[in-house]
Design a protein around this motif. Structure first.
Motif, PDB file in Angstrom:
ATOM      1  N   HIS A   1       0.861   4.165  -2.793  1.00 55.81           N
ATOM      2  CA  HIS A   1       0.650   5.566  -2.429  1.00 55.81           C
ATOM      3  C   HIS A   1       1.782   6.436  -2.996  1.00 55.81           C
ATOM      4  N   GLU A   2       3.011   5.967  -2.865  1.00 56.42           N
ATOM      5  CA  GLU A   2       4.162   6.709  -3.380  1.00 56.42           C
ATOM      6  C   GLU A   2       4.076   6.856  -4.903  1.00 56.42           C
TER       7      GLU A   2
ATOM      8  N   SER B   1       0.831  -1.206   0.000  1.00 55.57           N
ATOM      9  CA  SER B   1       0.000   0.000   0.000  1.00 55.57           C
ATOM     10  C   SER B   1       0.865   1.255   0.000  1.00 55.57           C
ATOM     11  N   GLU B   2       1.963   1.204   0.741  1.00 54.13           N
ATOM     12  CA  GLU B   2       2.867   2.358   0.794  1.00 54.13           C
ATOM     13  C   GLU B   2       3.484   2.629  -0.577  1.00 54.13           C
ATOM     14  N   GLN B   3       3.877   1.576  -1.270  1.00 53.81           N
ATOM     15  CA  GLN B   3       4.451   1.739  -2.603  1.00 53.81           C
ATOM     16  C   GLN B   3       3.406   2.283  -3.580  1.00 53.81           C
TER      17      GLN B   3
END
Length: 82
Positions: A59-60, A55-57
């Motif tokens: 979002h980035e 999810s972080e990737q």
């Protein structure tokens, strides 16, 4: 030390990740394209680890795309690639 806690995603999370409807995600689960656990409350838990990006990737990636798109909007129109 690495955090081994498993993370789960919702139907809505997956729909957003792939830009599809929640119904499409449910169909993918039913045909076995995505592994998920169903709970009586009508909730699905989907292990994040079965996807290539976190999810972080995601979002980035969206954030970087938005920054690039904003830079494009500031270019004179004749310099924009279509």
């Amino acid at each position: 030390m690495k955090n081994n806690k498993q993370r789960y995603l919702s139907i809505a999370d997956i729909a957003g990740k792939f830009d599809v409807s929640e119904q499409t995600v449910i169909e993918w689960i039913k045909i076995g394209k995505i592994k998920a656990t169903y709970f009586n409350q009508g909730k699905w838990d989907i292990l994040e680890s079965q996807f290539r990006t976190t999810s972080e990737q995601d979002h980035e990636r969206r954030s970087n795309f938005k920054k690039l798109w904003n830079k494009r909007d500031r270019l004179p129109e004749e310099n924009r690639e279509q």
